[in-house]
Scaffold this motif. Structure first.
Motif, short mmCIF file in Angstrom:
data_model
loop_
_atom_site.label_atom_id
_atom_site.label_comp_id
_atom_site.label_asym_id
_atom_site.label_seq_id
_atom_site.Cartn_x
_atom_site.Cartn_y
_atom_site.Cartn_z
N GLN A 174 0.85 -1.18 0.00
CA GLN A 174 0.00 0.00 0.00
C GLN A 174 0.89 1.24 0.00
OE1 GLN A 174 -2.76 0.08 3.24
NE2 GLN A 174 -3.91 1.83 2.43
N VAL A 175 0.48 2.23 -0.79
CA VAL A 175 1.25 3.46 -0.93
C VAL A 175 0.42 4.65 -0.47
CG1 VAL A 175 2.29 5.02 -2.62
CG2 VAL A 175 2.63 2.55 -2.84
N GLN A 176 1.09 5.57 0.21
CA GLN A 176 0.43 6.80 0.64
C GLN A 176 1.26 8.01 0.24
OE1 GLN A 176 -0.30 6.37 4.94
NE2 GLN A 176 -2.47 6.60 4.48
N LEU A 177 0.57 9.08 -0.15
CA LEU A 177 1.18 10.38 -0.36
C LEU A 177 0.51 11.34 0.62
CD1 LEU A 177 1.23 10.64 -4.27
CD2 LEU A 177 3.10 10.01 -2.76
N VAL A 178 1.31 11.99 1.44
CA VAL A 178 0.76 12.88 2.46
C VAL A 178 1.34 14.27 2.28
CG1 VAL A 178 0.48 13.33 4.91
CG2 VAL A 178 0.44 10.97 4.06
N GLU A 179 0.45 15.23 1.99
CA GLU A 179 0.87 16.62 1.80
C GLU A 179 0.83 17.38 3.12
OE1 GLU A 179 -1.85 15.84 -1.95
OE2 GLU A 179 -2.02 15.51 0.22
N SER A 202 4.91 0.48 0.37
CA SER A 202 5.65 -0.56 -0.34
C SER A 202 6.15 -0.04 -1.70
CB SER A 202 4.74 -1.77 -0.55
OG SER A 202 5.43 -2.81 -1.17
N ILE A 203 7.14 0.84 -1.66
CA ILE A 203 7.63 1.53 -2.85
C ILE A 203 8.91 0.89 -3.36
CG2 ILE A 203 8.48 3.71 -3.77
CD1 ILE A 203 6.68 5.10 -1.67
N PHE A 204 8.90 0.49 -4.62
CA PHE A 204 10.12 -0.01 -5.27
C PHE A 204 10.85 1.11 -5.97
CE2 PHE A 204 13.08 -2.72 -7.20
CZ PHE A 204 13.14 -2.47 -8.55
N SER A 205 10.08 1.96 -6.67
CA SER A 205 10.70 3.04 -7.43
C SER A 205 9.74 4.21 -7.60
CB SER A 205 11.14 2.52 -8.80
OG SER A 205 11.68 3.56 -9.59
N TYR A 243 -4.18 21.95 -3.36
CA TYR A 243 -2.99 21.47 -4.05
C TYR A 243 -2.82 19.97 -3.77
CZ TYR A 243 -1.63 26.14 -5.42
OH TYR A 243 -1.60 27.39 -6.01
N TYR A 244 -2.68 19.22 -4.85
CA TYR A 244 -2.57 17.77 -4.76
C TYR A 244 -1.19 17.31 -5.22
CZ TYR A 244 -7.68 17.78 -4.48
OH TYR A 244 -8.98 18.00 -4.12
N CYS A 245 -0.64 16.40 -4.46
CA CYS A 245 0.61 15.75 -4.83
C CYS A 245 0.30 14.55 -5.71
CB CYS A 245 1.32 15.30 -3.55
SG CYS A 245 2.83 14.36 -3.79
N ASN A 246 1.16 14.33 -6.69
CA ASN A 246 1.02 13.19 -7.60
C ASN A 246 2.37 12.53 -7.79
OD1 ASN A 246 1.42 12.42 -10.74
ND2 ASN A 246 -0.61 11.82 -10.05
N ALA A 247 2.36 11.20 -7.89
CA ALA A 247 3.62 10.50 -8.13
C ALA A 247 3.37 9.24 -8.94
CB ALA A 247 4.29 10.15 -6.81
N ALA A 248 4.30 8.93 -9.81
CA ALA A 248 4.29 7.67 -10.54
C ALA A 248 5.17 6.69 -9.76
CB ALA A 248 4.82 7.87 -11.95
N ILE A 249 4.55 5.61 -9.29
CA ILE A 249 5.23 4.71 -8.35
C ILE A 249 5.12 3.27 -8.81
CG2 ILE A 249 5.23 3.84 -5.98
CD1 ILE A 249 4.14 6.58 -5.11
N ALA A 250 6.24 2.58 -8.75
CA ALA A 250 6.24 1.13 -8.92
C ALA A 250 6.35 0.51 -7.54
CB ALA A 250 7.41 0.70 -9.80
N THR A 251 5.45 -0.39 -7.21
CA THR A 251 5.45 -1.00 -5.88
C THR A 251 6.31 -2.25 -5.86
OG1 THR A 251 3.52 -2.35 -6.33
CG2 THR A 251 3.13 -0.14 -5.47
N MET A 252 6.54 -2.77 -4.68
CA MET A 252 7.36 -3.97 -4.51
C MET A 252 6.73 -5.17 -5.20
SD MET A 252 10.13 -3.33 -2.95
CE MET A 252 10.95 -2.25 -1.77
N THR A 253 5.41 -5.20 -5.30
CA THR A 253 4.72 -6.34 -5.92
C THR A 253 4.48 -6.14 -7.41
OG1 THR A 253 2.60 -5.39 -5.28
CG2 THR A 253 3.58 -6.99 -3.78
N GLY A 254 4.76 -4.95 -7.91
CA GLY A 254 4.55 -4.68 -9.33
C GLY A 254 5.67 -3.83 -9.88
#
Length: 122
Positions: free
Chosen positions: A1-6, A27-30, A93-104
């Motif tokens: 699970q991934v969270q972005l907190v502003e 669970s962030i890989f990249s 204002y919203y934060c955005n990120a392109a994330i690859a997780t540990m499972t994907g």
């Protein structure tokens, strides 16, 4: 699970400054491109600024010269320094990120924070 907190939003007078932060966790890989978008009342969400993993930046014309986006890859955090604020910068204002997780690990998906309100008074 991934969270972005502003964090860092608030009320400021025109001409003032604010600094927004957004920390990614889970669970962030990249992390690939990170950035900021905003949505004013009654308007569509729009791009403010983005930054690649190597530091390449892109800005909306309306904020060029006033806003600066940066990131700390070790902290998985993106920042938005906002100077010379104008009433028309008032928005969530919203934060955005392109994330690859540990499972994907081979797939980058878009993640969004819940937003932080910036209000600029005239």
């Amino acid at each position: 699970q991934v969270q972005l907190v502003e964090s860092g939003g608030g009320l400021v007078q025109a001409g003032g400054s604010l600094r927004l932060s957004c920390a990614a966790s889970g669970s962030i890989f990249s992390l690939n491109v990170m950035g900021w978008y905003r949505q004013a009342p009654g308007k569509q969400r729009e791009l403010v600024a983005t930054i690649t993993g190597s530091g390449g930046t892109n800005y909306a014309d309306s904020v060029k010269g006033r806003f600066t986006v940066s990131r700390d890859n070790a902290k998985k955090t993106v920042y938005l320094q906002m100077n010379s604020l104008k009433p028309e910068d008032t928005a969530v204002y919203y934060c955005n990120a392109a994330i690859a997780t540990m499972t994907g690990r081979s797939t980058y998906n878009q993640y969004w924070g819940k937003g932080t309100l910036v209000t600029v008074s005239s």
